[in-house]
Design an enzyme around this catalytic site. Structure first.
Site, PDB file in Angstrom:
ATOM      1  N   GLY A  63       0.796  -1.238   0.000  1.00  0.00           N
ATOM      2  CA  GLY A  63       0.000   0.000   0.000  1.00  0.00           C
ATOM      3  C   GLY A  63       0.821   1.277   0.000  1.00  0.00           C
ATOM      4  CB  SER A  75       1.545   5.789   1.363  1.00  0.00           C
ATOM      5  OG  SER A  75       1.341   6.025  -0.010  1.00  0.00           O
ATOM      6  CG  ASP A  90      -3.828  -5.425  -9.252  1.00  0.00           C
ATOM      7  OD1 ASP A  90      -4.673  -5.764  -8.387  1.00  0.00           O
ATOM      8  OD2 ASP A  90      -4.092  -4.690 -10.214  1.00  0.00           O
ATOM      9  CB  VAL A  91      -4.428  -6.801  -3.512  1.00  0.00           C
ATOM     10  CG1 VAL A  91      -3.202  -6.325  -2.747  1.00  0.00           C
ATOM     11  CG2 VAL A  91      -5.434  -5.680  -3.722  1.00  0.00           C
ATOM     12  CE1 TYR A 108     -13.490   6.633   3.118  1.00  0.00           C
ATOM     13  CE2 TYR A 108     -14.872   5.064   4.270  1.00  0.00           C
ATOM     14  CZ  TYR A 108     -13.634   5.464   3.838  1.00  0.00           C
ATOM     15  OH  TYR A 108     -12.528   4.700   4.128  1.00  0.00           O
ATOM     16  CE  LYS A 149     -10.882   1.647   4.333  1.00  0.00           C
ATOM     17  NZ  LYS A 149      -9.622   0.952   4.000  1.00  0.00           N
ATOM     18  CB  THR A 205      -3.123   9.729   1.570  1.00  0.00           C
ATOM     19  OG1 THR A 205      -4.465   9.232   1.566  1.00  0.00           O
ATOM     20  CG2 THR A 205      -2.585   9.725   2.993  1.00  0.00           C
TER      21      THR A 205
HETATM   22  N1  LIG Z   1      -6.048   8.834   4.306  1.00  0.00           N
HETATM   23  C1  LIG Z   1      -7.044   8.665   5.162  1.00  0.00           C
HETATM   24  O1  LIG Z   1      -7.726   9.621   5.540  1.00  0.00           O
HETATM   25  C2  LIG Z   1      -7.348   7.305   5.691  1.00  0.00           C
HETATM   26  C3  LIG Z   1      -8.069   7.199   6.898  1.00  0.00           C
HETATM   27  C4  LIG Z   1      -8.360   5.913   7.377  1.00  0.00           C
HETATM   28  C5  LIG Z   1      -7.955   4.811   6.669  1.00  0.00           C
HETATM   29  N2  LIG Z   1      -7.255   4.947   5.497  1.00  0.00           N
HETATM   30  C6  LIG Z   1      -6.842   3.745   4.788  1.00  0.00           C
HETATM   31  O2  LIG Z   1      -5.437   3.657   4.794  1.00  0.00           O
HETATM   32  C7  LIG Z   1      -5.039   2.803   3.718  1.00  0.00           C
HETATM   33  C8  LIG Z   1      -3.917   3.477   2.960  1.00  0.00           C
HETATM   34  O3  LIG Z   1      -4.413   4.609   2.271  1.00  0.00           O
HETATM   35  P1  LIG Z   1      -3.655   6.005   2.230  1.00  0.00           P
HETATM   36  O4  LIG Z   1      -4.606   7.013   2.750  1.00  0.00           O
HETATM   37  O5  LIG Z   1      -2.310   5.896   2.814  1.00  0.00           O
HETATM   38  O6  LIG Z   1      -3.594   6.317   0.664  1.00  0.00           O
HETATM   39  P2  LIG Z   1      -2.562   5.836  -0.492  1.00  0.00           P
HETATM   40  O7  LIG Z   1      -3.219   6.262  -1.748  1.00  0.00           O
HETATM   41  O8  LIG Z   1      -1.224   6.347  -0.201  1.00  0.00           O
HETATM   42  O9  LIG Z   1      -2.575   4.256  -0.337  1.00  0.00           O
HETATM   43  C9  LIG Z   1      -3.547   3.432  -0.924  1.00  0.00           C
HETATM   44  C10 LIG Z   1      -2.778   2.308  -1.560  1.00  0.00           C
HETATM   45  O10 LIG Z   1      -3.667   1.319  -2.087  1.00  0.00           O
HETATM   46  C11 LIG Z   1      -2.992   0.778  -3.193  1.00  0.00           C
HETATM   47  N3  LIG Z   1      -3.892   0.012  -4.039  1.00  0.00           N
HETATM   48  C12 LIG Z   1      -5.058   0.400  -4.603  1.00  0.00           C
HETATM   49  N4  LIG Z   1      -5.519  -0.584  -5.398  1.00  0.00           N
HETATM   50  C13 LIG Z   1      -4.631  -1.612  -5.325  1.00  0.00           C
HETATM   51  C14 LIG Z   1      -4.531  -2.883  -5.926  1.00  0.00           C
HETATM   52  N5  LIG Z   1      -5.458  -3.338  -6.785  1.00  0.00           N
HETATM   53  N6  LIG Z   1      -3.465  -3.668  -5.629  1.00  0.00           N
HETATM   54  C15 LIG Z   1      -2.501  -3.235  -4.771  1.00  0.00           C
HETATM   55  N7  LIG Z   1      -2.546  -2.039  -4.173  1.00  0.00           N
HETATM   56  C16 LIG Z   1      -3.592  -1.242  -4.456  1.00  0.00           C
HETATM   57  C17 LIG Z   1      -2.427   1.998  -3.898  1.00  0.00           C
HETATM   58  O11 LIG Z   1      -1.405   1.636  -4.821  1.00  0.00           O
HETATM   59  C18 LIG Z   1      -1.896   2.769  -2.717  1.00  0.00           C
HETATM   60  O12 LIG Z   1      -0.559   2.411  -2.458  1.00  0.00           O
HETATM   61  C19 LIG Z   1      -6.294   2.546   2.896  1.00  0.00           C
HETATM   62  O13 LIG Z   1      -6.862   1.322   3.293  1.00  0.00           O
HETATM   63  C20 LIG Z   1      -7.201   3.691   3.334  1.00  0.00           C
HETATM   64  O14 LIG Z   1      -8.570   3.406   3.150  1.00  0.00           O
HETATM   65  C21 LIG Z   1      -6.931   6.177   5.015  1.00  0.00           C
END
Ligand SMILES: NC(=O)c1ccc[n+]([C@@H]2O[C@H](COP(=O)([O-])OP(=O)(O)OC[C@H]3O[C@@H](n4cnc5c(N)ncnc54)[C@H](O)[C@@H]3O)[C@@H](O)[C@H]2O)c1
Length: 257
Positions: free
Chosen positions: A13, A19, A64-65, A157, A164, A195
């Site tokens: 991720g 990130s 890619d997950v 959202y 989630k 992010t």
């Molecule tokens: N930013 C926020 O406000 C926030 C709050 C709570 C939770 N989150 C969660 O934190 C996690 C990380 O998100 P972030 O905010 O750091 O943003 P980010 O965009 O930096 O990270 C999201 C990641 O998901 C990856 N991704 C998407 N589709 C994919 C796939 N098919 N295969 C592999 N990887 C894939 C992207 O490449 C990216 O690295 C996510 O689950 C997000 O929902 C974020």
């Protein structure tokens, strides 16, 4: 800070330096862990390779997950290089942009499938693949990232909130399945952070402002703060904690009005 000395981990991720997964990777590396990082597609390869150049002897692999063959290759490579695995950080989430803009009632079947596949099912697939490697180590810790939108309605959202909710339930079912193997499964529910993924949610800035106004700590949280909580859950310090969703949101979740 708890130690991860001698431990190996997979971090999924990382897209860029903002990130949450990158902050966790840095903190885990500082705590002594050796890491495998993955990037989603060639578009992000350079970012992840540049960032991981500062880590100690990392492995960097494409993932890619939604692709089972790629998942299998990642764990084969980790097994070959590390001979087992102590922890997995799952930070992948995605929903098509229109699903985070249109009214929720317009959610498409394809958008729903995609959001749930990438953001929730992938935790099952990665944990299953990690299982034999963690068994070699006598246990392990799996950590995912979630958001309060699983439980409460945040405008736009939308299907990501549904994903989630599925993810948090998945944490509990996996924890129940794997607890007897000393594998713990937890989530951190982070407050909103700007992010790449967050920029896909329209009106995200107003969510940030509401947290600044109303969270008990009267501020938003930083990725490094989420990472500190992550190290607790990944390390021996969290050894009795599983099936938990730990709120790292300045206390916002407790507010009514
Ligand atoms: N930013 C926020 O406000 C926030 C709050 C709570 C939770 N989150 C969660 O934190 C996690 C990380 O998100 P972030 O905010 O750091 O943003 P980010 O965009 O930096 O990270 C999201 C990641 O998901 C990856 N991704 C998407 N589709 C994919 C796939 N098919 N295969 C592999 N990887 C894939 C992207 O490449 C990216 O690295 C996510 O689950 C997000 O929902 C974020």
């Amino acid at each position: 800070m708890p130690s991860l000395a001698g431990k190996t981990g997979l971090v999924v991720g990382v897209a860029n330096k903002r990130s949450i997964a990158w902050a966790i990777a840095q903190a885990a590396s500082n705590a002594g862990a050796r890491l495998a990082l993955t990037y989603q597609g060639e578009r992000l390869e350079e970012n992840v390779r540049d960032l991981s150049a500062g880590l100690t002897d990392p492995i960097v692999l494409p993932l890619d997950v939604t692709d089972d063959a790629q998942i299998a290759r990642v764990f084969e490579e980790i097994d070959r290089s590390f001979g087992g695995l102590d922890f997995v950080v799952h930070g992948a989430a995605y929903a098509p942009r229109e699903e985070l803009t249109n009214p929720f009632v317009q959610t498409t079947r394809d958008g729903f499938k995609m959001a749930l596949d990438v953001s929730a099912y992938s935790l099952i697939a990665l944990t299953r693949a990690a299982l034999p490697l963690m068994e070699k180590k006598g246990g392990g810790s799996v950590l995912t990232l979630t958001y309060l939108g699983s439980d409460r309605v945040f405008q736009n959202y939308n299907v990501m909130g549904v994903a989630k909710a599925a993810l948090e339930s998945t944490v509990r079912y996996l924890a129940a399945d794997l607890g007897p193997k000393n594998i713990r499964v937890n989530a951190i529910s982070a407050g909103p952070i700007k992010t790449l993924a967050a920029s896909g949610v329209s009106g995200f800035s107003s969510i940030l402002q509401i947290y600044r106004d109303r969270a008990p700590l009267r501020r938003t949280v930083e990725t490094a703060e989420v990472a500190d909580a992550a190290i607790f859950l990944l390390s021996e310090a969290g050894r009795a904690v599983t099936a938990e969703v730990l709120m790292v949101d300045g206390g916002y979740h407790a507010t009514g009005m």
